[in-house]
Design a protein around this motif. Structure first.
Motif, short mmCIF file in Angstrom:
data_model
loop_
_atom_site.label_atom_id
_atom_site.label_comp_id
_atom_site.label_asym_id
_atom_site.label_seq_id
_atom_site.Cartn_x
_atom_site.Cartn_y
_atom_site.Cartn_z
N VAL A 172 9.15 15.14 6.66
CA VAL A 172 9.16 14.13 5.61
C VAL A 172 9.97 14.69 4.46
O VAL A 172 9.83 15.87 4.11
CB VAL A 172 7.72 13.82 5.14
N GLN A 173 10.83 13.86 3.85
CA GLN A 173 11.66 14.34 2.75
C GLN A 173 11.81 13.25 1.69
O GLN A 173 11.95 12.07 2.02
CB GLN A 173 13.04 14.77 3.27
N VAL A 174 11.77 13.66 0.42
CA VAL A 174 12.04 12.78 -0.71
C VAL A 174 13.18 13.40 -1.52
O VAL A 174 13.06 14.55 -1.97
CB VAL A 174 10.81 12.57 -1.61
N PHE A 190 11.92 17.13 -2.11
CA PHE A 190 10.63 17.53 -1.55
C PHE A 190 10.75 17.44 -0.03
O PHE A 190 11.30 16.48 0.51
CB PHE A 190 9.52 16.60 -2.03
N GLN A 191 10.24 18.46 0.66
CA GLN A 191 10.31 18.48 2.12
C GLN A 191 9.03 19.06 2.69
O GLN A 191 8.48 20.02 2.15
CB GLN A 191 11.51 19.31 2.57
N PHE A 192 8.56 18.46 3.78
CA PHE A 192 7.32 18.91 4.41
C PHE A 192 7.41 18.61 5.90
O PHE A 192 7.64 17.45 6.29
CB PHE A 192 6.13 18.18 3.79
N GLY A 193 7.29 19.64 6.76
CA GLY A 193 7.39 19.38 8.18
C GLY A 193 7.32 20.64 9.02
O GLY A 193 6.97 21.73 8.54
N LEU A 216 8.54 23.72 7.41
CA LEU A 216 9.58 23.23 6.50
C LEU A 216 8.88 22.76 5.22
O LEU A 216 8.23 21.73 5.21
CB LEU A 216 10.35 22.09 7.15
N LEU A 217 9.03 23.54 4.18
CA LEU A 217 8.29 23.25 2.95
C LEU A 217 9.17 23.54 1.76
O LEU A 217 9.65 24.66 1.58
CB LEU A 217 7.01 24.07 2.87
N GLN A 218 9.43 22.51 0.97
CA GLN A 218 10.21 22.67 -0.25
C GLN A 218 9.60 21.77 -1.30
O GLN A 218 9.74 20.55 -1.27
CB GLN A 218 11.67 22.30 -0.02
N MET A 219 8.88 22.38 -2.25
CA MET A 219 8.26 21.61 -3.32
C MET A 219 7.90 22.55 -4.45
O MET A 219 7.89 23.77 -4.28
CB MET A 219 7.02 20.86 -2.83
N ASN A 220 7.61 22.00 -5.61
CA ASN A 220 7.22 22.77 -6.77
C ASN A 220 6.02 22.11 -7.44
O ASN A 220 6.12 20.98 -7.92
CB ASN A 220 8.38 22.85 -7.77
N PRO A 221 4.84 22.77 -7.51
CA PRO A 221 4.59 24.11 -6.97
C PRO A 221 4.33 24.05 -5.48
O PRO A 221 3.90 23.01 -4.97
CB PRO A 221 3.34 24.55 -7.73
N TYR A 262 12.97 8.08 0.49
CA TYR A 262 11.89 8.65 1.28
C TYR A 262 12.31 8.55 2.74
O TYR A 262 12.62 7.46 3.25
CB TYR A 262 10.61 7.86 1.03
N THR A 263 12.36 9.70 3.44
CA THR A 263 12.91 9.75 4.79
C THR A 263 11.93 10.43 5.76
O THR A 263 11.42 11.51 5.46
CB THR A 263 14.24 10.52 4.83
N LEU A 264 11.71 9.80 6.91
CA LEU A 264 10.97 10.41 8.01
C LEU A 264 11.96 10.70 9.13
O LEU A 264 12.77 9.82 9.48
CB LEU A 264 9.87 9.47 8.53
#
Length: 359
Positions: A172-174, A190-193, A216-221, A262-264
């Motif tokens: 998932v990415q924003v 933001f990325q999560f996967g 796959l994780l990119q976010m703050n915090p 917002y992308t899946l």
């Protein structure tokens, strides 16, 4: 700035210029469902896209695609009514959506006799762009991320050499862009996967082959999370539980053009010969609904104004004393000259009196 971010920024400006009204109270979204199948030898085998423009949550509208491949089977254990390998994408105007791919090949990845990699991709996108007219605020986007799952099929325990092996990825990415009236701007991701792949290690006369996984994780915090493993080394799969969070896109000001996407994405690759993959974000056939997702709110904030500080009392007193010093010096000099003149006049009077006879 990357090509993707440049494209997002350009889209934000174009949509702002051609929008007839700026609205952030009732989001108007653009949706898109996309499926692709390709090989490293033959290029794109199949590609389809189903876009919907200017939709709102009510009435509910959907962009949906299902591609059934001519080669391979569905061995994911999900969507059991589908026997063929497939790529599926679902995007609905209320934020519900999912993607999935599954492909197990018994022959080569490309045409007969070719050593090629075959890939399938499913992608769903939601885009919202608007000109903000409210007070300074934090733009908060609520996400209900469905279950994420990746798996590899028939992983050989040993290999004779290092090779590009099967992969599976679901994420998932924003991506957000905020453009200010003066042309400056900010962007965020933001990325999560999960991404699963094979890794080889030297072991005797050949190589030990194992499945590995990358978060796959990119976010703050950032936050701590761990995938669950099914315990099967021959058909290893990993999963991340559903996640709900409020994503802060940053402070936006009156006149800002805001755009977020917002992308899946679910994708996998295989060389074939009784090996394959599957990857899912939620259920692309609507079984795991996340309605009410992508709720956007604006939390007012106070933006401090930059002002020139007023001088303190002590500073004013020093300025006053400094202004009086030249005047004081001038007064002292004038008094000295006056005293000197009086002294001279006094001496003249005394001399005159001494020379005059008494009466």
């Amino acid at each position: 700035m990357t090509s993707r971010n440049k494209l997002l920024a350009g889209n934000a400006l174009l949509i702002a210029l051609f929008s007839s009204a700026a609205s952030h109270a009732a989001p108007i979204l653009d949706l898109s469902a996309n499926v692709i199948e390709s090989t490293s030898a033959d290029g794109t085998v199949f590609h389809d896209s189903a876009p919907l423009f200017g939709v709102t949550a009510d009435p509910l509208q959907s962009a949906e695609l299902l591609h059934l491949s001519d080669v391979g089977v569905n061995a994911s254990g999900r969507s059991t009514t589908i026997s063929q390998a497939f790529a599926s994408s679902l995007a609905e105007s209320d934020g519900n959506g999912a993607v999935g791919v599954s492909q197990l090949l018994f022959g080569p990845g490309g045409e007969s006799g070719q050593d090629a990699v075959r890939q399938m991709v499913a992608q769903s996108l939601w885009t919202h762009t608007f000109l903000y007219s409210g007070p300074a605020a934090n733009d908060i986007l609520h996400l209900d991320i469905p279950k994420i799952q990746v798996g590899l099929l028939d992983v050989p325990p040993r290999r004779t050499g290092i090779s590009t092996s099967e992969t599976a990825e679901a994420k998932v990415q924003v991506d957000s862009v905020v453009m200010h009236p003066d042309g400056s701007g900010t962007q965020g991701t933001f990325q999560f996967g999960l991404r699963e792949f094979e890794r080889q290690f030297p072991s005797g006369q050949d190589l030990l082959n194992v499945a590995d996984v990358e978060i796959l994780l990119q976010m703050n915090p950032p936050f701590a999370t761990a995938p669950t493993f099914n315990g099967d080394d021959f058909n290893p799969s990993y999963a991340l539980d559903p996640l709900a969070l409020d994503l802060d896109l940053g402070v936006i000001l009156p006149g800002d053009t805001v755009s977020w996407v917002y992308t899946l994405t679910a994708l996998g690759t295989t060389r074939g010969f009784e090996r394959g993959y599957f990857a899912f974000v939620g259920d692309p056939f609507g079984g795991q609904a996340t309605s009410g997702n992508l709720t956007e709110t604006f939390a007012p904030v106070t933006v401090p104004e930059v002002t020139v500080p007023e001088p303190g009392t002590s500073s004013l007193m020093l300025l006053g004393v400094a202004g009086l010093l030249p005047r004081r010096r001038h007064t002292l000099k004038r008094g000295y000259r006056q005293r000197k003149s009086l002294s001279v006049i006094g001496k003249q009077i005394e001399s005159h009196a001494a020379s005059t006879p008494a009466c």
